[in-house]
Design an enzyme around this catalytic site. Structure first.
Site, mmCIF file in Angstrom:
data_model
loop_
_atom_site.group_PDB
_atom_site.id
_atom_site.type_symbol
_atom_site.label_atom_id
_atom_site.label_comp_id
_atom_site.label_asym_id
_atom_site.label_seq_id
_atom_site.Cartn_x
_atom_site.Cartn_y
_atom_site.Cartn_z
ATOM 1 N N LYS A 7 68.459 26.569 13.302
ATOM 2 C CA LYS A 7 68.037 25.481 14.200
ATOM 3 C C LYS A 7 67.592 24.320 13.332
ATOM 4 O O LYS A 7 67.140 24.523 12.208
ATOM 5 C CB LYS A 7 66.861 25.929 15.076
ATOM 6 C CG LYS A 7 66.708 25.112 16.333
ATOM 7 C CD LYS A 7 67.583 25.649 17.444
ATOM 8 C CE LYS A 7 67.657 24.726 18.625
ATOM 9 N NZ LYS A 7 68.365 25.358 19.751
ATOM 10 N N ASP A 50 71.081 19.984 21.051
ATOM 11 C CA ASP A 50 69.957 20.569 21.782
ATOM 12 C C ASP A 50 69.319 19.352 22.468
ATOM 13 O O ASP A 50 69.997 18.324 22.641
ATOM 14 C CB ASP A 50 68.986 21.291 20.816
ATOM 15 C CG ASP A 50 67.957 22.166 21.538
ATOM 16 O OD1 ASP A 50 68.291 23.293 21.915
ATOM 17 O OD2 ASP A 50 66.812 21.717 21.754
HETATM 18 O O1 2IT Z 1 69.523 26.709 22.227
HETATM 19 C C1 2IT Z 1 70.755 26.808 22.086
HETATM 20 O O2 2IT Z 1 71.336 27.898 22.178
HETATM 21 C C2 2IT Z 1 71.511 25.591 21.811
HETATM 22 N N1 2IT Z 1 70.924 24.514 21.749
HETATM 23 C C3 2IT Z 1 72.993 25.650 21.550
HETATM 24 C C4 2IT Z 1 73.274 26.009 20.138
HETATM 25 C C5 2IT Z 1 74.721 25.929 19.738
HETATM 26 O O3 2IT Z 1 74.971 26.158 18.537
HETATM 27 O O4 2IT Z 1 75.590 25.663 20.551
#
Ligand code: 2IT
Length: 447
Positions: free
Chosen positions: A126, A166
């Site tokens: 993340k 996100d």
């Molecule tokens: O919280 C999540 O799963 C997302 N923001 C998507 C992450 C992604 O790599 O598509």
């Protein structure tokens, strides 16, 4: 090494002071898997849990940029490369004023288990920044994204770490980030997901989190002998996830009566459908981060400064940010005979709310309910690797199967002894997600 759950948490808090959201996310997982862990000495001998709560790598960097007035601004950028046991680090970037190391560590930790649940080969990561897109011009957002990528590019790659969107990072931001990566590396690769359709994106990715969450809620309801047709829903947020969820609920014959923003919530008893759903996109494009204009536009009620959980509905779906449902909200939902809460956001409920919801109404945790978003990101990676793009129907069909399997996993690991048919979806999702990561870590040795 033998230790108690309290010692484990105390040790974590001592090593990571002040990281409250991260502690909250870890405590929830540890609470679910502890007994299972104790029954598996192999995991203990390899110190799997201690290793799992330590990110493999944390990258923090300065992001300088120039605003429209010619002033130099500075934000902080992050990428948490949490766990690569199952595949390249994978997870979104969040651009929001509330972003801290603790928030991104909680999200990266949860992402590891969520990605495991999808069954696709993705590790957990993340990132993001405390940069707030609110009130920023397009040019400012582009310059920020370019500066952010000027550092991030050296840490990511299609086989290393694949970021996505996100909160605060949508198609526009992914475009600017991708453009800068391509320029720096001179490579057109699947290094980001959530790309535009013309340049490597997947159909259904924008809808995937919301669609997947509704598919999951559909399975939860089915176990209760219910169907979405004719039910009323409350939704919070008004971004991409809320939009996808509302679209799918309408398609399946349900009615959504709320949405919300940082300024308060909208109550629209006629239902949010048709042009009102399209209007959400307009509202978001203004970059003002408020929902009140919806009330003026469609003659609905605006309730300032509150969350929508006081509205009596059959199903509640938080689609905004963490900890927006507290114990009082959970009690209010139960009092109004709400059947279940399905969390399309990440950690949308406080720990106390979660415990209450599990005991009193149905509760689906974010890492299972919202996994459809990252699942379709995984499908975007596959399509990029094969240099093909699948039809909408194909992606949606795969998403449906993935959500059904995640639900099945939760039921398998989460059956509550002595309750007949009840399922603890938190326990199910945490153990289901944990097992694959733990087995992969064991197989790969002490790395
Ligand atoms: O919280 C999540 O799963 C997302 N923001 C998507 C992450 C992604 O790599 O598509």
């Amino acid at each position: 090494m033998k230790t108690s759950i309290n010692d484990f948490i105390a040790g974590l808090e001592q090593r990571t002071p002040g990281e409250n959201e991260f502690h909250q996310a870890v405590e929830e997982v540890i609470g679910s898997v502890w007994d299972f862990y104790q029954q598996n000495p192999r995991y203990q001998r390899a110190n799997i849990l201690e290793r799992m709560v330590e990110p493999e790598r944390v990258i923090m960097f300065r992001v300088p940029w120039v605003d429209d007035q010619g002033e130099v601004r500075v934000n902080r950028g992050y990428r948490i490369e949490f766990n690569s046991a199952l595949g390249p680090y994978k997870g979104g970037l969040r651009f929001h004023a509330s972003v801290t190391l603790s928030i991104l560590k909680f999200l990266g930790f949860e992402q590891t288990f969520k990605n495991s649940l999808t069954t696709l080969p993705m590790g957990g990561g993340k990132g993001g920044s405390d940069f707030s897109p609110k009130g920023k011009s397009d040019g400012e957002i582009m310059r920020f994204c370019q500066s952010f990528m000027n550092e991030l590019y050296r840490h990511i790659g299609p086989n290393t770490d694949v970021p996505a969107g996100d909160i605060g990072v949508g198609g526009r931001e992914i475009g600017y980030l991708f453009g800068q990566y391509k320029r720096l590396k001179n490579e057109f690769t699947g290094v980001l997901t959530g790309k535009g359709l013309a340049w490597g994106g997947s159909l259904i990715r924008p809808e995937a989190t919301g669609f997947g969450a509704v598919y999951f809620a559909q399975h939860m309801l089915k176990r209760l002998g219910l169907d979405i047709e004719g039910l009323t829903f409350s939704v919070s947020g008004f971004g991409n996830v809320a939009w996808g969820a509302i679209t799918k609920i309408n398609e399946l014959g349900g009615k959504v009566v709320t949405l919300s923003g940082p300024d308060g919530y909208i109550y629209d008893p006629d239902g949010i459908a048709g042009e009102k759903v399209d209007y959400l996109l307009e509202l978001r494009a203004t970059n003002n981060d408020i929902v009140e204009p919806y009330a003026q536009e469609f003659g609905a009620k605006f309730i300032p400064g509150k969350h929508p959980w006081e509205v009596p509905v059959n199903v509640a779906m938080p689609c905004a940010t963490e900890n927006e449902v507290n114990l009082d909200d959970a009690k209010e939902l139960a009092k109004n005979n709400c059947y279940l809460l399905a969390e399309a956001s990440n950690m949308g409920c406080t720990a106390e709310a979660v415990d209450y919801l599990i005991e009193n109404i149905g509760y689906g945790p974010g890492k299972a309910v919202n996994a459809g978003g990252v699942a379709v990101s995984g499908l975007e990676m596959s399509q990029n690797s094969m240099r093909i793009s699948w039809q909408k129907e194909e992606v949606d069909a795969r998403l449906k199967v993935i959500m059904e399997n995640i639900h099945e996993t939760c039921v398998n690991y989460g059956k509550m002894a002595g309750t007949g048919n009840k399922v603890n979806y938190v326990k199910g999702a945490n153990i289901g997600g944990f097992v694959k990561v733990a087995e992969a870590m064991l197989a790969q040795g002490v790395v």
